[in-house]
Design a protein around this motif. Structure first.
Motif, PDB file in Angstrom:
ATOM      1  N   UNK A 171      71.862 -97.849  26.606  1.00 40.66           N
ATOM      2  CA  UNK A 171      72.912 -98.150  25.385  1.00 40.66           C
ATOM      3  C   UNK A 171      74.384 -97.693  25.908  1.00 40.66           C
ATOM      4  N   UNK A 172      74.411 -96.579  26.618  1.00 41.98           N
ATOM      5  CA  UNK A 172      75.522 -95.933  26.794  1.00 41.98           C
ATOM      6  C   UNK A 172      76.228 -96.691  27.953  1.00 41.98           C
ATOM      7  N   UNK A 173      75.411 -97.288  28.854  1.00 41.08           N
ATOM      8  CA  UNK A 173      76.026 -98.234  29.920  1.00 41.08           C
ATOM      9  C   UNK A 173      76.731 -99.171  29.273  1.00 41.08           C
ATOM     10  N   UNK A 174      76.026-100.024  28.317  1.00 44.07           N
ATOM     11  CA  UNK A 174      76.333-101.104  27.740  1.00 44.07           C
ATOM     12  C   UNK A 174      77.689-100.918  26.741  1.00 44.07           C
ATOM     13  N   UNK A 175      77.895 -99.636  26.286  1.00 45.32           N
ATOM     14  CA  UNK A 175      78.901 -99.268  25.530  1.00 45.32           C
ATOM     15  C   UNK A 175      80.165 -99.046  26.384  1.00 45.32           C
ATOM     16  N   UNK A 176      79.808 -98.452  27.464  1.00 43.77           N
ATOM     17  CA  UNK A 176      80.619 -98.291  28.362  1.00 43.77           C
ATOM     18  C   UNK A 176      81.483 -99.674  28.811  1.00 43.77           C
ATOM     19  N   UNK A 177      80.546-100.508  29.064  1.00 45.65           N
ATOM     20  CA  UNK A 177      81.109-101.762  29.787  1.00 45.65           C
ATOM     21  C   UNK A 177      81.834-102.567  28.636  1.00 45.65           C
ATOM     22  N   UNK A 178      81.458-102.506  27.356  1.00 46.93           N
ATOM     23  CA  UNK A 178      82.012-103.066  26.153  1.00 46.93           C
ATOM     24  C   UNK A 178      83.644-102.305  26.073  1.00 46.93           C
ATOM     25  N   UNK A 179      83.468-101.058  26.126  1.00 46.07           N
ATOM     26  CA  UNK A 179      84.791-100.430  26.021  1.00 46.07           C
ATOM     27  C   UNK A 179      85.733-100.651  27.408  1.00 46.07           C
ATOM     28  N   UNK A 180      85.334-100.752  28.269  1.00 41.33           N
ATOM     29  CA  UNK A 180      85.945-101.227  29.685  1.00 41.33           C
ATOM     30  C   UNK A 180      86.676-102.604  29.413  1.00 41.33           C
ATOM     31  N   UNK A 181      85.792-103.626  29.081  1.00 43.68           N
ATOM     32  CA  UNK A 181      86.059-104.951  28.859  1.00 43.68           C
ATOM     33  C   UNK A 181      87.291-104.981  27.776  1.00 43.68           C
TER      34      UNK A 181
END
Length: 212
Positions: A171-181
């Protein structure tokens, strides 16, 4: 003394006339600048739609869904794409209307209102695009996680992990990708439209000085 008073009145009248001419010149310059800025906003938005359309041509969503055996989702994404293009075309129409209004405005107060409306339209356009981009990216991650066979081992570990560490990391990795995007596209729109909006705001403030 009467002659002196008449001379003073004549001088004040000439000074006032000179100031009016100067203000008209300033207004004309700001008018042209504002019209040019809104025209560029319209051009950039059209180019942006063309670029996104070309990108969608090279990335075949139907084929990707077929590979993931998720063809049932195709009607949903086609409907979403249709709605998205309809909304963007509406914004482009609004940009065109703003350009026409600013180009034909004949007084300071109306020009100030038109500038505020143009800035508001651009902000709503940027907010909409950022929202759609983030939602599309999140949907893409969820679909990849749910349907991509490569995620089978990860889903197995999450299902059988008692302390849920792997789930939290995922979940944290997916959230990180979303924030970066989101950050990348926010910066892109800030540079693309932010400069033009700041120029419009500067024009608005200069018009406020004239209107005092």
């Amino acid at each position: 003394m009467k002659e002196l008073d008449l001379l003073k009145k004549a001088w004040q009248k000439e000074t006032h006339s000179f100031q009016q001419v100067t203000e008209n010149e300033i207004y004309t310059m700001i008018h042209k600048r504002s019209s040019s800025i809104v025209k560029w906003i319209l051009i950039i938005s059209i180019v942006e739609v063309c670029v996104w359309s070309l990108t969608s041509v090279f990335f075949n969503t139907d084929e990707y869904m077929k590979q993931l055996h998720a063809e049932a989702l195709n009607p949903f994404f086609k409907g979403l794409t249709f709605v998205n293009y309809a909304v963007i075309l509406f914004f482009i129409y609004k940009f065109y209307k703003n350009y026409v209004k600013i180009s034909t405005t004949a007084n300071t107060k109306q020009l100030m209102q038109d500038i505020l409306q143009a800035r508001k339209t651009v902000r709503y356009y940027v907010y909409y695009n950022l929202t759609m981009i983030v939602l599309s990216f999140i949907a893409g991650l969820i679909i990849a996680f749910e349907y991509n066979p490569r995620m089978g081992m990860l889903k197995y570990k999450i299902a059988h992990e008692s302390d849920h560490h792997i789930l939290l990391i995922t979940v944290l990795m997916m959230l990180g990708f979303v924030l970066l995007f989101f950050g990348v596209f926010w910066l892109f729109y800030r540079l693309l439209y932010g400069i033009l909006l700041r120029k419009l705001n500067k024009n608005y403030k200069e018009l406020q000085k004239i209107d005092l």
